[in-house]
Scaffold this motif. Structure first.
Motif, mmCIF file in Angstrom:
data_model
loop_
_atom_site.group_PDB
_atom_site.id
_atom_site.type_symbol
_atom_site.label_atom_id
_atom_site.label_comp_id
_atom_site.label_asym_id
_atom_site.label_seq_id
_atom_site.Cartn_x
_atom_site.Cartn_y
_atom_site.Cartn_z
ATOM 1 N N LEU B 34 4.931 70.954 46.608
ATOM 2 C CA LEU B 34 2.950 71.965 46.921
ATOM 3 C C LEU B 34 2.059 70.367 47.398
ATOM 4 C CD1 LEU B 34 3.648 74.344 44.241
ATOM 5 C CD2 LEU B 34 4.020 74.657 46.207
ATOM 6 N N GLY B 35 1.679 69.696 46.794
ATOM 7 C CA GLY B 35 0.588 68.465 46.552
ATOM 8 C C GLY B 35 0.895 67.948 48.700
ATOM 9 N N ALA B 36 2.003 68.324 49.033
ATOM 10 C CA ALA B 36 2.515 67.914 50.236
ATOM 11 C C ALA B 36 2.843 68.588 51.352
ATOM 12 C CB ALA B 36 4.078 67.197 49.873
ATOM 13 N N GLY B 37 1.673 69.834 50.922
ATOM 14 C CA GLY B 37 1.597 71.184 51.921
ATOM 15 C C GLY B 37 2.733 71.988 51.700
ATOM 16 N N MET B 38 3.558 70.996 51.187
ATOM 17 C CA MET B 38 5.261 72.627 51.759
ATOM 18 C C MET B 38 4.578 74.201 50.941
ATOM 19 S SD MET B 38 8.331 70.080 51.741
ATOM 20 C CE MET B 38 10.101 71.341 52.355
ATOM 21 N N ALA B 39 4.764 74.897 51.164
ATOM 22 C CA ALA B 39 4.936 75.975 49.829
ATOM 23 C C ALA B 39 6.097 77.335 50.149
ATOM 24 C CB ALA B 39 3.234 76.991 50.727
ATOM 25 N N THR B 40 7.064 76.274 51.269
ATOM 26 C CA THR B 40 8.096 77.279 51.745
ATOM 27 C C THR B 40 9.526 75.914 50.862
ATOM 28 O OG1 THR B 40 7.024 78.541 53.238
ATOM 29 C CG2 THR B 40 9.832 78.088 53.162
ATOM 30 N N VAL B 41 10.393 76.090 50.335
ATOM 31 C CA VAL B 41 11.022 75.441 49.722
ATOM 32 C C VAL B 41 12.881 76.085 50.000
ATOM 33 C CG1 VAL B 41 10.072 74.416 48.296
ATOM 34 C CG2 VAL B 41 11.819 75.751 47.397
ATOM 35 N N ARG B 42 12.699 76.981 50.296
ATOM 36 C CA ARG B 42 14.083 77.130 51.194
ATOM 37 C C ARG B 42 14.478 78.836 51.631
ATOM 38 N NH1 ARG B 42 16.813 81.666 47.056
ATOM 39 N NH2 ARG B 42 14.606 82.574 45.508
ATOM 40 N N ARG B 43 15.701 79.307 52.133
ATOM 41 C CA ARG B 43 15.601 81.077 52.540
ATOM 42 C C ARG B 43 16.129 81.409 51.113
ATOM 43 N NH1 ARG B 43 12.178 81.331 57.559
ATOM 44 N NH2 ARG B 43 12.925 83.023 57.296
ATOM 45 N N SER B 44 15.772 82.410 51.176
ATOM 46 C CA SER B 44 16.488 83.575 50.831
ATOM 47 C C SER B 44 17.927 83.514 51.053
ATOM 48 C CB SER B 44 15.692 85.043 50.711
ATOM 49 O OG SER B 44 15.940 86.004 51.130
ATOM 50 N N VAL B 45 18.890 83.813 49.733
ATOM 51 C CA VAL B 45 20.743 84.366 49.694
ATOM 52 C C VAL B 45 20.817 85.501 50.644
ATOM 53 C CG1 VAL B 45 22.264 84.806 48.548
ATOM 54 C CG2 VAL B 45 20.619 82.699 47.843
ATOM 55 N N VAL B 46 20.100 87.370 50.315
ATOM 56 C CA VAL B 46 20.666 87.960 50.678
ATOM 57 C C VAL B 46 19.557 88.372 52.496
ATOM 58 C CG1 VAL B 46 20.519 90.644 50.151
ATOM 59 C CG2 VAL B 46 21.031 89.254 48.574
ATOM 60 N N THR B 47 18.641 88.458 52.489
ATOM 61 C CA THR B 47 17.884 88.863 54.012
ATOM 62 C C THR B 47 16.896 86.766 54.389
ATOM 63 O OG1 THR B 47 15.702 89.280 52.783
ATOM 64 C CG2 THR B 47 17.627 90.885 52.385
ATOM 65 N N ASP B 48 17.653 86.485 54.189
ATOM 66 C CA ASP B 48 16.788 84.958 54.903
ATOM 67 C C ASP B 48 15.686 84.520 54.655
ATOM 68 O OD1 ASP B 48 17.769 82.908 56.315
ATOM 69 O OD2 ASP B 48 17.793 83.391 58.009
ATOM 70 N N GLN B 49 15.118 85.173 53.747
ATOM 71 C CA GLN B 49 13.544 85.377 53.538
ATOM 72 C C GLN B 49 12.437 83.893 53.435
ATOM 73 O OE1 GLN B 49 11.695 87.695 55.220
ATOM 74 N NE2 GLN B 49 13.831 88.359 55.978
ATOM 75 N N PRO B 50 11.567 83.195 54.020
ATOM 76 C CA PRO B 50 10.880 82.422 53.354
ATOM 77 C C PRO B 50 10.831 82.446 51.543
ATOM 78 C CG PRO B 50 9.745 82.870 54.451
ATOM 79 C CD PRO B 50 10.761 84.018 54.753
ATOM 80 N N ARG B 51 11.893 81.145 51.077
ATOM 81 C CA ARG B 51 10.410 81.208 49.887
ATOM 82 C C ARG B 51 10.233 80.240 48.834
ATOM 83 N NH1 ARG B 51 13.033 85.667 46.753
ATOM 84 N NH2 ARG B 51 13.712 87.437 48.040
ATOM 85 N N GLY B 52 9.285 80.033 48.441
ATOM 86 C CA GLY B 52 8.670 78.812 47.267
ATOM 87 C C GLY B 52 9.163 79.005 45.920
ATOM 88 N N PRO B 53 8.420 77.924 45.119
ATOM 89 C CA PRO B 53 7.829 77.481 44.179
ATOM 90 C C PRO B 53 7.384 79.114 43.126
ATOM 91 C CG PRO B 53 7.766 75.691 44.994
ATOM 92 C CD PRO B 53 7.978 76.348 46.243
ATOM 93 N N TYR B 54 7.621 80.059 42.813
ATOM 94 C CA TYR B 54 6.077 80.634 42.028
ATOM 95 C C TYR B 54 6.263 80.905 40.548
ATOM 96 C CZ TYR B 54 5.377 85.380 40.735
ATOM 97 O OH TYR B 54 4.132 86.371 40.067
ATOM 98 N N CYS B 55 6.922 80.372 39.889
ATOM 99 C CA CYS B 55 6.570 80.594 38.167
ATOM 100 C C CYS B 55 6.206 79.156 37.540
ATOM 101 C CB CYS B 55 7.368 80.867 37.164
ATOM 102 S SG CYS B 55 9.096 80.315 37.201
ATOM 103 N N LEU B 56 6.490 78.024 38.057
ATOM 104 C CA LEU B 56 6.423 76.546 38.007
ATOM 105 C C LEU B 56 7.371 75.747 36.733
ATOM 106 C CD1 LEU B 56 3.482 74.782 39.793
ATOM 107 C CD2 LEU B 56 5.942 74.748 40.582
ATOM 108 N N MET B 57 7.976 77.220 36.071
ATOM 109 C CA MET B 57 7.813 76.781 34.650
ATOM 110 C C MET B 57 9.605 77.308 34.267
ATOM 111 S SD MET B 57 5.999 79.737 32.909
ATOM 112 C CE MET B 57 6.726 79.734 31.214
ATOM 113 N N GLY B 58 10.418 76.743 35.223
ATOM 114 C CA GLY B 58 12.176 77.251 35.239
ATOM 115 C C GLY B 58 12.198 78.598 35.314
#
Lengths: 488, 100
Positions: B34-58
């Protein structure tokens, strides 16, 4: 005496008097009290550092270094110092993935399975205190899965643990004191918040009004009002917001909502959502502890007595994990449960110290009813109407699909899993359980207590199969598979 | 999507999708990204949507990435380490190569 830090599964004992899960305020306080009773205590914490979420990075942060975190945060330093001065063992980065009770009554034992640095071990304890804290209530709105959208709690963790300020434009939205607390911390740290969109329904204040005097007598009141005034001077605030959605294609680029009878659109690169917190009770649920619906807090919470005893005799639950009351109450709750669990191990009677903590807890609970009612999130944000909003983020199950299943007469959340895979992804329902209960209750006109929640089973955190396979097996398990009595 | 307001005392080097980054040694993998400017870290499993960290607490499992060859690690729960190799994920984890 000093705290022993364990970073390797081999350094764990096979048996402790007391095992505590979670090193936030309740966990650290419970451990400190049990260690004072001379018991062998182990604290497992999933995080790399103690403090829980409220006192995140308390081992590193100082008042001088990060003054913008405020004085309430500073309370954690004393808790951590007291915990450090005990002979307990602290196991950071440890995921307790299973908890079972063996035996019944006073002779009951807790059996924990825990993963530490890539290896799992079975640990027995006479009593376990679950201090697993709270999670943020999901706030399902259109666009909430877009990158650039996070919870307010997450943004605050980034600030506490890594001194990160959000990129603008920044929009905070939802309901609850955390919106203002985080905004105040960001402003004090030199950051900017562009807008706060409050989704709290106006009529909440009428329902909360009977509790206002008790609230005014609490320490939250004046501190909270001062903080709100400071933030409102610097930030544009929209009240009674409805029809909120986050726009953007591959990341969030704005928000659209209704306020004061008008549709408003604002640009936003960072959108943070929050509508209160609910108990994180996955481990208690999987261990078979009874849960009950709390209608004021609109969530399920484990059933406990005044000293934290769950319906499973070997398992105590303390802090926000048994009902939301905040960090100060959690600390006293942890002390009370720790002493009660410890005295059971020692076979001893009651304690004068515990009675004092019960009085302090009662005082710290003042104002809670007002906060619960004043910030109770609107039903339209707990059980949205829009069919295309994602409810289960892991399996990408929409609100519409769940409402359709509800109309077909789905019996409850567990049958919903088999129909839609809802709640069956890696988060194991942590992000959708609350929404699913309220959606089914709303669609089928049932009481949430009657709808119930997911029945969870271990492992409650994903563990590689090789770790499970490498655990020592009981002779019964070996016999069940091989028919013989060879070792594993 | 975040900026750092302190100069970190210690830095480590991590490799993210082949790109070397110098990051705060006390950060979690998710905070470093996040600090390096990356908001997206993966594509979702079912519909291939961009996803990024949401809760930061596991809790949310949105920040799943491959760390040193192990898939589906929670980036918010793993502290960075010098020389760590991180790759973003597309879809579900696979059972071939990279598993344990």
């Amino acid at each position: 005496m000093t705290l022993t830090i364990i970073r390797n599964a081999d350094d764990l004992s096979a048996r402790y008097d007391i095992a505590i899960v979670g090193a936030g305020p309740a966990g650290m306080a419970a451990a400190t009290e049990c260690a004072r009773l001379g018991l062998a205590v182990v604290v497992f914490d999933e995080n790399a550092e103690a403090g829980g979420q409220i006192y995140r990075a308390i081992e590193r942060n100082t008042r001088a270094g990060r003054p913008y975190l405020g004085s309430d945060y500073g309370r954690g330093a004393g808790l951590w110092a007291a915990f450090c001065a005990t002979a307990a063992s602290h196991v950071p980065s440890a995921a307790v993935w299973s908890l079972e009770q063996q035996g019944e009554g006073a002779a009951a034992l807790a059996e924990l399975r825990v993963s530490v640095a890539g290896r799992s071990r079975i640990v027995l304890a006479r009593r376990v205190v679950l201090a697993t804290g709270a999670t943020e209530r999901p706030m399902p709105v259109r666009g909430w899965t877009l990158p650039g959208v996070m919870s307010v709690g997450a943004a605050q963790i980034a600030l506490k643990a890594s001194a990160l300020l959000p990129e603008g434009p920044v929009v905070l939205t939802g309901s609850g004191p955390l919106l203002y607390l985080y905004a105040d911390q960001v402003l004090a740290a030199g950051g900017t918040i562009d807008a706060i969109l409050e989704t709290t329904p106006r009529r909440n204040w009428l329902r909360a009004a009977p509790h206002v005097f008790s609230f005014l007598a609490s320490p939250y009141a004046w501190k909270g009002l001062g903080l709100m005034l400071r933030v409102r001077r610097a930030v544009r605030v929209f009240r009674a917001v409805t029809a909120l959605e986050i726009t953007g294609k591959d990341r969030a680029d704005g928000v659209t909502f209704m306020a004061g009878g008008k549709t408003v659109s604002l640009p936003a690169r960072s959108v943070f959502l929050h509508q209160g917190v609910i108990p994180h009770a996955n481990l208690a649920n999987a261990a078979g502890c009874a849960l009950a619906w709390n209608d004021r807090q609109k969530c399920f919470a484990p059933v406990v007595d005044g000293e934290g005893r769950s319906t499973r005799p070997a398992i105590f639950i303390a802090g926000d994990g048994n009902g939301i009351a905040g960090a100060v109450v959690a600390e006293f709750d942890g002390r009370i449960a720790g002493i009660a669990a410890g005295l059971e191990v020692l076979g001893a009677g009651s304690s004068e110290a515990s009675r004092r903590f019960v009085r302090l807890r009662k005082r710290a609970l003042r104002g809670r009813a007002f906060i619960d009612l004043a910030y109770q999130p609107a039903l339209s944000f707990r059980a949205p109407a829009a069919g295309d909003v994602v409810a289960c983020r892991c399996e990408e199950v929409s609100v519409g699909a769940i409402r359709e299943a509800a109309a077909l007469g789905v019996a409850g959340p567990n049958q919903l899993k088999t129909m839609l895979r809802c709640g069956m992804g890696p988060c194991q329902g942590r992000m959708c359980a609350a929404t699913v209960t309220e959606l089914l209750a709303d669609a089928q006109q049932r009481h949430p207590a009657d709808v119930g929640t997911y029945r969870l089973r271990p492992p409650i955190k994903p563990v590689p199969l090789c770790e499970i396979a490498a655990l020592p097996h009981t002779s019964e398990a070996v016999y069940a598979v091989t028919g013989g009595h060879s070792g594993h | 999507m975040f900026r750092k307001i302190e100069n970190p005392k210690d830095l480590v080097t991590i490799v993210v999708d082949g790109r070397e980054l110098e990051v705060d040694a006390t950060a979690s993998v998710a905070a470093a990204l996040l600090g390096a400017g990356m908001a997206t870290v993966r594509r979702s499993v079912v519909t291939d949507q961009p996803r990024g960290p949401y809760c930061l607490m596991g809790i949310c499992f949105e920040c799943l990435v491959t760390i040193d060859g192990v898939q589906n690690r929670q980036a918010c729960m793993v502290p960075v380490r010098d020389g760590m190799t991180i790759s973003s994920q597309r879809g579900a984890r696979t059972t071939q190569g990279g598993g344990r």
